[in-house]
Design a protein around this motif. Structure first.
Motif, PDB file in Angstrom:
ATOM      1  N   GLY A  46      86.802 -15.091  97.953  1.00 55.73           N
ATOM      2  CA  GLY A  46      85.448 -15.347  98.437  1.00 55.73           C
ATOM      3  C   GLY A  46      84.420 -15.556  97.340  1.00 55.73           C
ATOM      4  N   GLY A  48      83.883 -18.197  95.690  1.00 60.40           N
ATOM      5  CA  GLY A  48      83.279 -19.534  95.759  1.00 60.40           C
ATOM      6  C   GLY A  48      84.079 -20.612  95.038  1.00 60.40           C
ATOM      7  N   LYS A  49      85.307 -20.295  94.650  1.00 56.38           N
ATOM      8  CA  LYS A  49      86.101 -21.225  93.833  1.00 56.38           C
ATOM      9  C   LYS A  49      86.478 -22.503  94.612  1.00 56.38           C
ATOM     10  N   SER A  50      86.984 -22.322  95.835  1.00 55.30           N
ATOM     11  CA  SER A  50      87.371 -23.509  96.616  1.00 55.30           C
ATOM     12  C   SER A  50      86.134 -24.320  96.997  1.00 55.30           C
ATOM     13  N   THR A  51      85.058 -23.631  97.291  1.00 53.75           N
ATOM     14  CA  THR A  51      83.820 -24.351  97.625  1.00 53.75           C
ATOM     15  C   THR A  51      83.373 -25.191  96.426  1.00 53.75           C
ATOM     16  N   GLN A  92      94.699 -25.553  98.639  1.00 55.49           N
ATOM     17  CA  GLN A  92      95.300 -24.226  98.595  1.00 55.49           C
ATOM     18  C   GLN A  92      96.498 -24.155  99.548  1.00 55.49           C
ATOM     19  N   HIS A 210      94.670 -17.384  90.798  1.00 52.02           N
ATOM     20  CA  HIS A 210      94.563 -15.917  90.778  1.00 52.02           C
ATOM     21  C   HIS A 210      95.486 -15.292  89.741  1.00 52.02           C
TER      22      HIS A 210
HETATM   23  N1  LIG Z   1      82.739 -23.978 105.792  1.00 50.19           N
HETATM   24  C1  LIG Z   1      82.296 -22.736 105.600  1.00 50.19           C
HETATM   25  N2  LIG Z   1      81.411 -22.187 106.452  1.00 50.19           N
HETATM   26  C2  LIG Z   1      80.936 -20.938 106.272  1.00 50.19           C
HETATM   27  N3  LIG Z   1      81.268 -20.143 105.225  1.00 50.19           N
HETATM   28  C3  LIG Z   1      82.152 -20.648 104.343  1.00 50.19           C
HETATM   29  C4  LIG Z   1      82.709 -21.958 104.468  1.00 50.19           C
HETATM   30  N4  LIG Z   1      83.531 -22.183 103.423  1.00 50.19           N
HETATM   31  C5  LIG Z   1      83.522 -21.077 102.675  1.00 50.19           C
HETATM   32  N5  LIG Z   1      82.695 -20.149 103.223  1.00 50.19           N
HETATM   33  C6  LIG Z   1      82.396 -18.827 102.681  1.00 50.19           C
HETATM   34  O1  LIG Z   1      81.971 -19.018 101.336  1.00 50.19           O
HETATM   35  C7  LIG Z   1      82.465 -17.980 100.510  1.00 50.19           C
HETATM   36  C8  LIG Z   1      83.272 -18.580  99.386  1.00 50.19           C
HETATM   37  O2  LIG Z   1      84.469 -19.105  99.931  1.00 50.19           O
HETATM   38  P1  LIG Z   1      85.557 -19.838  99.034  1.00 50.19           P
HETATM   39  O3  LIG Z   1      86.667 -20.235  99.932  1.00 50.19           O
HETATM   40  O4  LIG Z   1      84.906 -20.881  98.228  1.00 50.19           O
HETATM   41  O5  LIG Z   1      86.021 -18.645  98.071  1.00 50.19           O
HETATM   42  P2  LIG Z   1      87.264 -18.590  97.089  1.00 50.19           P
HETATM   43  O6  LIG Z   1      86.782 -18.029  95.808  1.00 50.19           O
HETATM   44  O7  LIG Z   1      87.947 -19.897  97.040  1.00 50.19           O
HETATM   45  O8  LIG Z   1      88.197 -17.514  97.821  1.00 50.19           O
HETATM   46  P3  LIG Z   1      89.789 -17.400  97.857  1.00 50.19           P
HETATM   47  O9  LIG Z   1      90.232 -16.968  96.504  1.00 50.19           O
HETATM   48  O10 LIG Z   1      90.034 -16.357  98.902  1.00 50.19           O
HETATM   49  O11 LIG Z   1      90.322 -18.730  98.263  1.00 50.19           O
HETATM   50  C9  LIG Z   1      83.281 -17.056 101.409  1.00 50.19           C
HETATM   51  O12 LIG Z   1      82.445 -15.976 101.815  1.00 50.19           O
HETATM   52  C10 LIG Z   1      83.629 -17.930 102.594  1.00 50.19           C
HETATM   53  O13 LIG Z   1      83.803 -17.179 103.774  1.00 50.19           O
END
Ligand SMILES: Nc1ncnc2c1ncn2[C@@H]1O[C@H](COP(=O)(O)OP(=O)(O)OP(=O)(O)O)[C@@H](O)[C@H]1O
Length: 256
Positions: A46, A48-51, A92, A210
Motif C-alpha cells: 500500500g 503506492g508503488k503500483s500506482t 503484478q 519486495h
Molecule cells: N483504483 C484505486 N482506487 C482507490 N484506492 C486505490 C486504487 N488503487 C490503489 N489504491 C490505494 O492506494 C494505495 C496504494 O496502492 P498501491 O497498489 O499503489 O500500493 P503498492 O505499494 O503497490 O502495494 P502492494 O505492495 O501491496 O502492491 C493503497 O492504499 C490502495 O488501496
C-alpha cells in the motif's frame, strides 16, 4: 516528439501526486529511470508503488505532476501512445493467455504495438514482422525452447519470464516491472535476475519488488516509499544504512 529508440535516455516522474478520494496514494514523487540502470522501488504493502507505475505508463492520470521522456512532457499521452513510444510494463498479476502457446502470446503482444490494419482472413503466422519480434523476445527471455508449449502449462517462473518476453516483443526502451519475482523460488529468482541484468545495458528498468536481497544485489538506485511518499533514494549501500529506512520500512536500525 520524434525520437528513435536509441535516443531515449530517461523517463522522469516530476512531483507526481495521485489521490483516490481522501487517500493520497502517491505523494509528490520525483524520480528518474535512465537507460543502462536498474532503479528499484521498495515499500510496504500500500506504499503506492503500483500506482506510481500506473502513472508512469499512463494507465492512471495524476492529480498533479508530470511525466517526462527525455525532458519532454508525455503527461498528456495515452497509455497506448506511451507504449508505442517505448514505455513497456508488466503487471503484478499474471497476464498471459493460458490457452495459447508461448509463441502466440508473444506474437499478440508484438501485434498490439504495430499500427497496422487487421486483416480478418490473414493467418497470424504469416505476419512476418510480429513473428520475428516474438521470436527475438522469446530468445532474449530464454524461452525459445518452450515456444510451442501452451502457456498455461508453464511453471510460475516461466510465466513471469513470458510476461517479460511479451513486454520485450513491444520493443520497449523503458521497462516498468511490477514485482516480477513474486512467488518465485531461489532458482527462478536467479534466472529472472540474470535476465534483468542482460536487459540493463539497453533499457531503463524501474523495478518494483519486495525481495530486498534481490533489490540490493541488482539495483543501481533504490528508492523507498512510505505512505505514498519517497523517504530515501540512493545506492543499495546508502539505503541499507539509512536510519529513516531502517526504522520506517525495515523495522530495525540494525540491518546489515
Ligand atoms: N483504483 C484505486 N482506487 C482507490 N484506492 C486505490 C486504487 N488503487 C490503489 N489504491 C490505494 O492506494 C494505495 C496504494 O496502492 P498501491 O497498489 O499503489 O500500493 P503498492 O505499494 O503497490 O502495494 P502492494 O505492495 O501491496 O502492491 C493503497 O492504499 C490502495 O488501496
Amino acid at each position: 516528439m520524434t525520437l528513435t529508440r536509441s535516443q531515449f535516455t530517461s523517463l522522469r516522474a516530476c512531483n507526481l501526486t495521485r489521490r483516490f478520494g481522501g487517500l493520497t496514494a502517491v505523494n509528490d514523487v520525483s524520480l528518474d529511470v535512465n537507460v543502462g540502470t536498474i532503479h528499484s522501488v521498495l515499500g510496504t504493502n500500500g506504499a503506492g508503488k503500483s500506482t506510481l507505475i500506473n502513472l508512469l505508463c499512463g494507465e492512471l492520470t495524476p492529480t498533479s505532476g508530470d511525466v517526462l521522456l527525455n525532458d519532454a512532457s508525455i503527461g498528456g499521452w495515452s497509455q497506448q501512445r506511451r507504449a508505442r513510444a517505448g514505455v513497456g510494463r508488466t503487471y503484478q498479476r499474471n497476464n498471459v493467455f493460458a490457452p495459447l502457446s508461448v509463441m502466440e502470446n508473444c506474437r499478440l503482444a508484438a501485434q498490439a504495438r504495430m499500427p497496422r490494419a487487421w486483416h480478418l482472413h490473414e493467418a497470424a503466422q504469416h505476419c512476418a514482422a510480429s513473428n520475428e519480434l516474438a521470436a527475438a523476445a522469446l530468445e532474449h527471455a530464454g524461452l525459445t525452447h518452450c515456444a510451442m508449449r501452451i502457456a498455461g502449462t508453464l511453471s510460475h517462473g516461466q510465466k513471469r519470464q513470458l510476461e517479460i518476453a511479451m513486454c520485450l516483443a513491444g520493443e520497449p526502451a523503458i521497462l516498468l516491472l511490477d514485482e516480477p519475482l513474486a512467488g518465485m523460488g531461489p532458482e527462478e529468482t536467479a534466472r529472472m535476475l540474470e535476465l534483468l541484468q542482460s536487459l540493463r545495458a539497453e533499457h531503463a528498468i524501474l523495478l518494483v519488488e519486495h525481495d530486498m536481497d534481490a533489490v540490493f544485489a541488482t539495483s543501481d538506485v533504490v528508492t523507498v516509499m512510505v505512505d505514498g511518499a519517497v523517504i530515501a533514494s540512493g545506492t543499495s549501500d546508502e539505503i541499507r544504512s539509512n536510519r529513516a529506512v531502517q526504522s520506517a520500512y525495515l523495522g530495525t536500525a540494525d540491518v546489515e
